[in-house]
Scaffold this active site. Structure first.
Site, PDB file in Angstrom:
ATOM      1  N   HIS A 158       3.349   6.507  -6.952  1.00  0.00           N
ATOM      2  CA  HIS A 158       2.516   7.597  -7.467  1.00  0.00           C
ATOM      3  C   HIS A 158       3.302   8.915  -7.442  1.00  0.00           C
ATOM      4  O   HIS A 158       3.283   9.700  -8.375  1.00  0.00           O
ATOM      5  CB  HIS A 158       1.263   7.702  -6.598  1.00  0.00           C
ATOM      6  CG  HIS A 158       0.182   8.582  -7.149  1.00  0.00           C
ATOM      7  ND1 HIS A 158      -0.843   9.042  -6.371  1.00  0.00           N
ATOM      8  CD2 HIS A 158      -0.035   9.087  -8.385  1.00  0.00           C
ATOM      9  CE1 HIS A 158      -1.655   9.788  -7.115  1.00  0.00           C
ATOM     10  NE2 HIS A 158      -1.184   9.832  -8.337  1.00  0.00           N
ATOM     11  N   HIS A 161       0.830  -1.208   0.000  1.00  0.00           N
ATOM     12  CA  HIS A 161       0.000   0.000   0.000  1.00  0.00           C
ATOM     13  C   HIS A 161       0.869   1.264   0.000  1.00  0.00           C
ATOM     14  O   HIS A 161       0.729   2.134  -0.862  1.00  0.00           O
ATOM     15  CB  HIS A 161      -0.913  -0.030   1.230  1.00  0.00           C
ATOM     16  CG  HIS A 161      -1.819   1.165   1.348  1.00  0.00           C
ATOM     17  ND1 HIS A 161      -3.148   1.125   1.035  1.00  0.00           N
ATOM     18  CD2 HIS A 161      -1.576   2.438   1.743  1.00  0.00           C
ATOM     19  CE1 HIS A 161      -3.692   2.317   1.229  1.00  0.00           C
ATOM     20  NE2 HIS A 161      -2.748   3.141   1.663  1.00  0.00           N
ATOM     21  N   GLU A 162       1.781   1.339   0.951  1.00  0.00           N
ATOM     22  CA  GLU A 162       2.613   2.541   1.057  1.00  0.00           C
ATOM     23  C   GLU A 162       3.527   2.676  -0.154  1.00  0.00           C
ATOM     24  O   GLU A 162       3.807   3.776  -0.607  1.00  0.00           O
ATOM     25  CB  GLU A 162       3.443   2.520   2.353  1.00  0.00           C
ATOM     26  CG  GLU A 162       2.609   2.519   3.638  1.00  0.00           C
ATOM     27  CD  GLU A 162       1.526   3.589   3.668  1.00  0.00           C
ATOM     28  OE1 GLU A 162       1.711   4.664   3.067  1.00  0.00           O
ATOM     29  OE2 GLU A 162       0.470   3.338   4.288  1.00  0.00           O
ATOM     30  N   HIS A 183       1.678   4.463  -2.838  1.00  0.00           N
ATOM     31  CA  HIS A 183       1.732   5.928  -2.684  1.00  0.00           C
ATOM     32  C   HIS A 183       3.078   6.445  -3.185  1.00  0.00           C
ATOM     33  O   HIS A 183       3.159   7.467  -3.857  1.00  0.00           O
ATOM     34  CB  HIS A 183       1.590   6.319  -1.211  1.00  0.00           C
ATOM     35  CG  HIS A 183       0.188   6.247  -0.694  1.00  0.00           C
ATOM     36  ND1 HIS A 183      -0.859   6.909  -1.285  1.00  0.00           N
ATOM     37  CD2 HIS A 183      -0.337   5.623   0.393  1.00  0.00           C
ATOM     38  CE1 HIS A 183      -1.979   6.676  -0.595  1.00  0.00           C
ATOM     39  NE2 HIS A 183      -1.687   5.893   0.424  1.00  0.00           N
TER      40      HIS A 183
END
Ligand SMILES: [Zn+2]
Length: 641
Positions: free
Chosen positions: A438, A431-432, A435
């Site tokens: 991105h 998940h991190e 980020h």
């Protein structure tokens, strides 16, 4: 040595405040005295300088705190907040932005966003309304802080010394030595999950759900505070020309209207509710009696163990953190045609922190990131991605490479074993990292819209939640795992049990999130008439959505910090909103093969690298070829075949 990375060792707590004051004063002087005929360029220079000064300090405060640093950090917060207020009310800057003729579509988007933010900060209001706006903002931040203090104080005011008999079932390592149970979440949830004694579970439940309410110590009662917060927010929205606070919230979101949000949530309720009813029935049959709220977690845990035997701890030996990280790198390399290279000789805040470069297929450096995996003293809990700087083409043509920090709090390596992850941990890491990608893989050259900048709240979780999907693929789990003693990858039966347990009680879980989302949104549609407004609305929402009646004493709203002291007012729906988008994006990978490089390139080029350069609905449509659809989300929750 790569130039321009943060010099953590040079940060001297006693020099921070003065240095910050100088930068802030100089930034404002530039705005006051310089020609602002190209306001975007001027703002980029001053914002970039401030961000690169402050980011390493705020990062150290989070991961390597000391009393001196904390003191300096706290002294800086009011300076920064005053500075931001001055900028957001800066008449000369505002006029310059209004006058500016954008040179391309990127500048056009930046000007749109800037004008919107100026408008929402009240710049165009009459002097009288501006004054009231300022009063409301101040009052709201005070009330929000008191709301949270009341929760904390009322949580701490309760404790109960349990007998050995009452503690049966609760794992020994969770029970405090003095057998004093508290309402801190780890203790509370362990009682709810494991305590065989039903009346103990009920006792703790009742104490927990009446915190900070009229049914407890009245000095911590949040009833009036909630009503005041909602009234002030309503007034704020009116001053700015909106029908209600929900419409004000949506002004900065991907969702376009209240009807769209309510329709989105209602549709999901229609799918989740029948599933939740079925799950509750199965659970009651398993328990052999009708269930109360303090039975659900308890029998849920027992039934899940019976059906799937897939306890998180079973996965640890197979997921050495470093091995999973390198597996994650190769997965991403395959998808986007990139290379990861560890770089040494960079300054880090702790010896166990690593630093990596991302190199693309044209041998260009795209981004740099730090990885800090394990819990440590002086490190804040949780996992997050933060940025040191954004991709940015400077006026002289030089390109600033984006830099990010990935922070997790995984169990530390022990004497005889490396750091080992549960499956939940692996998802957190993915998940991190999503980020991070991105932010780092952006190709946009303007700070305000590069990477995660300028991406609305209800879309910014798309790239991170997207990555989680890979953690539910059998072939990928095989590649990510390697037993730290036997070198074996995850055995099939463990993987099968894990995959089978994915949807256990999914209907109940989703329905709860939907209830919160609906309740939050309804709350911000109207002006609160009286002090019963909040509780009445909560009961109405609960009766409409939930499958189990709530006891009369339930005071959930009184501790709903996300919306009363957080940024989630009329925005709680955004968690699910972004998840629908991310599942829908992933479904194209499922159609084409989950590691299909062509689909990966398409995602990278059309969405992931585009930052906030266009509204997310447009980026989404470019990639998916159509509007978002809930089907893939419902399948991922097991609510549709
Ligand atoms: Zn996230």
């Amino acid at each position: 040595m790569i130039k321009d990375l943060p010099q953590f060792n040079d940060i001297m707590p006693d020099k921070i405040v003065l240095a910050l004051q100088e930068i802030l004063a100089d930034n404002l002087k530039i705005l006051d005295t310089q020609d602002l005929s190209h306001p975007i360029e001027v703002l980029e220079i001053i914002e970039n300088r401030l961000h690169k000064f402050w980011s390493p300090i705020s990062h150290l405060h989070a991961v390597h705190d000391t009393p001196a640093l904390r003191e300096a950090y706290n002294s800086c917060l009011p300076l920064l907040s005053d500075y931001e207020t001055t900028i957001s009310h800066h008449e000369k800057l505002y006029q310059a932005i209004c006058r500016y003729q954008p040179k391309n579509s990127y500048e056009k988007r930046i000007i749109e966003l800037k004008l919107r933010d100026f408008r929402l900060s009240g710049i165009a209001l009459s002097a009288e309304k501006k004054l009231r706006y300022g009063e409301i903002e101040k009052k709201l931040s005070e009330l929000g802080a008191r709301f949270s203090e009341n929760i904390l104080d009322s949580t701490q005011a309760w404790s109960y010394v349990a007998s050995d008999q009452e503690l049966i079932g609760i794992p020994k390592d969770i029970i405090p030595e003095d057998k004093k149970l508290t309402l801190d979440y780890p203790c509370y949830s362990a009682v709810q999950k494991y305590a065989e004694d039903r009346s103990l579970r009920e006792k703790c439940y009742q104490a927990y759900v009446t915190r900070a309410s009229d049914l407890n110590d009245l000095k911590y009662d949040n009833t009036e505070i909630m009503q005041n917060i909602l009234s002030l927010k309503y007034e704020l929205a009116e001053i700015l020309g909106f029908k209600n606070y929900a419409e004000l919230s949506l002004e900065t979101k991907m969702a376009k209207s209240s009807d769209q949000v309510l329709d989105f949530l209602d549709k999901l309720v229609a799918h989740a509710k029948p599933a939740a009813q079925k799950e509750l029935k199965e659970l009651a049959e398993f328990a052999g009696h009708e269930l109360a709220p303090w039975d659900v977690a308890f029998y849920g845990e027992k039934l899940s163990q019976k059906k799937y035997h897939s306890h998180q701890e079973l996965f640890r030996p197979y997921f050495p953190a470093e091995y999973v990280l390198s597996g994650l790198f190769s997965l991403v390399s395959q998808l986007y045609n990139l290379n990861f290279k560890k770089i040494n000789n960079t300054e880090v805040w702790d010896a166990e922190v690593s630093c990596f470069e991302i190199i693309d297929q044209h041998q260009k450096l795209r981004g740099i990131f730090y990885v800090d995996l394990y819990t440590r003293k002086q490190k804040r809990e949780g996992a997050w991605m933060d940025d040191y700087c954004s991709r940015y083409k400077k006026p002289d043509g030089e390109l600033q490479i984006p830099v990010a920090y990935l922070t997790c709090n995984f169990m530390r390596p022990q004497k005889d074993q490396p750091g080992l992850l549960t499956h939940d941990d692996v998802m957190t890491l993915f998940h991190e990292f999503g980020h991070g990608l991105h932010h780092l893989l952006t190709t946009i050259d303007y700070i305000d819209i590069s990477g995660i900048n300028g991406v609305p709240w209800d879309a910014v979780e798309l790239p991170s939640q997207f990555m989680e999907n890979f953690c539910w693929e059998k072939s990928i789990l095989k590649k990510l795992s390697k037993h730290y003693q036997t070198n074996e990858s995850l055995p099939d039966d463990l993987i099968n049990n894990l995959l089978a347990s994915r949807h256990f009680n999914a209907g109940l879980q989703l329905l709860r999130q939907l209830e919160f989302g609906l309740f939050d949104f309804y709350l911000h549609l109207k002006k609160p008439e009286n002090k019963d407004y909040v509780l009445n609305l909560f009961r109405e929402t609960h009766n409409k959505t939930a499958v189990m009646p709530a006891p009369d004493y339930l005071r959930f709203p009184h501790t709903f910090s996300h919306i009363f002291n957080g940024g989630y007012s009329a925005a709680y729906y955004s968690y699910l909103w972004a998840e629908v988008l991310s599942c829908d994006v992933f479904s194209l990978f499922e159609e084409n093969g989950v590691l299909d490089a062509k689909t990966g390139q398409k995602f990278l080029n059309q969405l992931l690298s585009q930052g906030g350069s266009q509204p997310p609905e447009i980026l989404f449509k470019n990639f998916r070829g159509r509007e978002p659809d809930q089907t893939a989300f419902l399948k991922s929750w097991g609510l549709m075949q």
